[in-house]
Design an enzyme around this catalytic site. Structure first.
Site, PDB file in Angstrom:
ATOM      1  N   GLY A 207     -57.006  16.209  48.646  1.00 46.89           N
ATOM      2  CA  GLY A 207     -56.247  14.962  48.631  1.00 46.89           C
ATOM      3  C   GLY A 207     -54.772  15.143  48.921  1.00 46.89           C
TER       4      GLY A 207
ATOM      5  N   ARG B 281     -48.858  15.737  47.788  1.00 50.42           N
ATOM      6  CA  ARG B 281     -47.431  15.388  47.803  1.00 50.42           C
ATOM      7  C   ARG B 281     -47.093  14.505  48.981  1.00 50.42           C
ATOM      8  NH1 ARG B 281     -44.572  20.586  50.227  1.00 50.42           N
ATOM      9  NH2 ARG B 281     -46.284  21.299  51.520  1.00 50.42           N
TER      10      ARG B 281
ATOM     11  N   LYS C 158     -43.695  12.901  52.912  1.00 55.50           N
ATOM     12  CA  LYS C 158     -44.165  14.202  52.434  1.00 55.50           C
ATOM     13  C   LYS C 158     -43.089  14.809  51.546  1.00 55.50           C
ATOM     14  CE  LYS C 158     -46.276  18.529  53.957  1.00 55.50           C
ATOM     15  NZ  LYS C 158     -46.773  19.291  55.127  1.00 55.50           N
TER      16      LYS C 158
ATOM     17  N   ARG D 295     -58.505  12.534  58.012  1.00 52.36           N
ATOM     18  CA  ARG D 295     -58.838  13.916  58.358  1.00 52.36           C
ATOM     19  C   ARG D 295     -60.343  14.133  58.264  1.00 52.36           C
ATOM     20  NH1 ARG D 295     -54.054  16.659  56.108  1.00 52.36           N
ATOM     21  NH2 ARG D 295     -52.517  15.046  55.627  1.00 52.36           N
TER      22      ARG D 295
ATOM     23  N   ASP E 232     -59.294  20.075  56.104  1.00 48.03           N
ATOM     24  CA  ASP E 232     -58.420  19.010  55.601  1.00 48.03           C
ATOM     25  C   ASP E 232     -57.144  18.906  56.430  1.00 48.03           C
ATOM     26  OD1 ASP E 232     -58.099  21.603  54.137  1.00 48.03           O
ATOM     27  OD2 ASP E 232     -56.278  20.651  53.406  1.00 48.03           O
TER      28      ASP E 232
END
Length: 523
Positions: A101, A104, A128, A205, A275
């Site tokens: 997941g 950040r 981010k 993704r 990912d």
């Protein structure tokens, strides 16, 4: 500051986590968790991309306003923003890692833009380094200036090179320190913090699909597949089975084209976990990436991968196929048949081969890549590796080769070692003679050949040492080099007189320096 037009389909059309807490946990039955960015003490603009700002409708006065820095540091929201962190899993270094997941990264919303010609675009805005989320695991959700500069610059450099990529709107300093152990060796230190605003039509993704298959949640997997097609591939129609099969083929095709472009410019992603694979075939997640200096198919910049070198430069096409296979496995419960998935995987192999041959021909100045050219390329790659030759400088210099008197002399600047150059000179001259003979078959005028080759062989790439020089200055509060480097990378195929130093090969001091030849996932 201008407001954006926001249409947040991801959070409106897919189920979210009902738990509003930012506490770390396993999130089931949801595609995302709503979460607010954590404010910082002193947001200040460090750098911004004029092209991305214009894409979103911001002008310079907007970008330089205090409100802009506040929004894109996570201290304020614009009307219509609905922040969230996405839930996904992934295979990391070949092994299933479970729930990962956005640990950040926090998406602010989906901006809808309309150009003068009526064309509309959809752009997810994602911060981010904006603070913790339910997916942060043991981390703090922050990002350091060092990694943020690298992500900001590389996102834009890749775009201007013509490589499919996510973009970067801006880089904002936080005025706070973040503690990081750069090489996980027990020597943490406090570094300046920063936030990057990443921009892409979608940040979905491969891992977004994998997580639901791993949990047996076929219903949510199906919803996500159909949502992704409807929002991100609206050109696909027909019955669900047909539409889904065409979609997977599109994903495979786009991935193949992206990888071929990586190989063309010498980009090494460094951490090709599932990912970190975009469903749109975009380069995503600029972590321990690197650029090939001396040509070496076995090189990886990632210290975590130093032993197995799974994600080495020459292995990237194979890894992309492996990652697509994991996506195919995840999608099988929705497809209910293996044939359309096999068709997509086969398509990847065909498209990559076609694109790779086209790329190699273009780099060498050929109209097309013939079967007989394979030996010429294999011989060259082996020679470049043994002789320690700079990939970017060599191919750029090759365009200026005098076909009437081919010589190694105009290519000497590409060699890192004078001793190795001397040893390789007879073999290189032999290769140049064979190359000249092949090139003359093209009957292309010299000037036309040079222009064509220089359009695919960049003069400037974001060499690791250049990024590190910008980082060193920025950590002392000097941001001019970040902006200058961005400007250089906006025109990578131009000669740019006066900026020769940005095209220079890696200096000796950078050969074994952290951040230049070796990087980690610490950010």
């Amino acid at each position: 500051m201008k407001n954006l037009v926001l249409d947040n389909r991801f959070v409106h059309e897919l189920p979210g986590d009902p738990n509003p807490s930012p506490d770390v946990r396993q999130v089931h039955g949801a595609c995302y968790s709503r979460v607010m960015p954590t404010p910082v003490s002193a947001p200040h603009l460090i750098a911004w991309s004029p092209e991305v700002a214009a894409l979103l409708g911001f002008d310079e006065s907007d970008v330089r306003s205090p409100e802009f820095a506040a929004v894109f540091a996570g201290n304020a929201l614009m009307p219509g923003m609905e922040p969230y962190a996405a839930c996904y899993g992934g295979h990391q270094f070949g092994n299933w890692a479970g729930q990962l997941g956005d640990g950040r990264a926090i998406t602010l919303g989906e901006a809808v833009t309309t150009r003068g010609d009526g064309h509309t675009g959809r752009w997810e805005l994602q911060l981010k380094g904006a603070g913790p989320t339910p997916y942060s695991r043991h981390a703090d959700g922050r990002a350091v200036l060092r990694s943020s500069i690298r992500e900001f610059l590389c996102s834009e450099a890749m775009h201007h090179l013509g490589v499919p990529t996510t973009r970067a709107l801006c880089l904002v300093g936080t005025g706070e320190k973040v503690v990081r152990d750069m090489f996980y060796d027990g020597r943490p230190k406090a570094e300046p913090g920063a936030v990057v605003c990443r921009v892409a039509p979608s940040f979905i993704r491969f891992g977004n699909f994998e997580i639901f298959t791993s949990r047996g949640d076929e219903a949510l997997l199906t919803r996500l597949v159909d949502f992704t097609i409807a929002r991100d591939f609206p050109e696909l129609g027909g019955e669900p089975a047909t539409r889904r099969a065409e979609w997977f083929c599109k994903v495979c095709e786009r991935t193949a084209r992206m990888i071929a472009q990586w190989m063309r410019v010498g980009f090494v992603h460094g951490v090709m976990n599932t990912d970190n694979m975009s469903i749109l075939g975009l380069t995503i997640d600029y972590g321990p990436y690197g650029w090939i200096d001396n040509f070496d198919p076995g090189w990886t910049p990632n210290t975590t991968d130093a032993g197995g070198k799974r994600y080495r430069f020459g292995n990237q096409p194979h890894i992309a196929h492996w990652n697509l296979l994991q996506l195919a496995n995840a999608l099988y419960p929705v497809f209910g048949a293996a044939e359309p998935l096999h068709e997509g995987l086969d398509l990847y192999a065909r498209v990559f081969d076609e694109e790779n041959r086209r790329m190699l021909a273009a780099k060498l100045g050929f109209e097309a890549f013939g079967d007989e050219d394979a030996t010429l390329v294999e011989t060259l790659h082996a020679l470049l590796t043994r002789a320690e030759v700079d990939m970017t400088i060599f191919f750029r210099g090759l365009a200026s080769l005098d076909l009437e008197a081919p010589s190694i002399d105009p290519l000497r600047d590409a060699f890192y070692s004078a001793e190795k150059a001397a040893v390789a000179e007879p073999e290189m001259n032999s290769w140049l003679a064979a190359y000249t003979k092949r090139t003359k078959q093209e009957r292309t005028p010299g000037d036309q050949r040079r222009v064509r080759m220089n359009a695919v062989n960049p003069r400037f790439v974001l060499r690791n040492y250049l990024a590190q020089e910008a980082i060193d200055a920025a950590e002392q509060g000097e941001y001019a080099l970040v902006s200058e480097l961005l400007d250089v990378m906006r025109h990578p195929y131009d000669e740019q007189p006066g900026r020769e130093r940005f095209a220079a090969r890696r200096p000796d001091w950078a050969r074994n320096r952290a951040g230049c030849s070796m990087l980690s996932c610490s950010s």
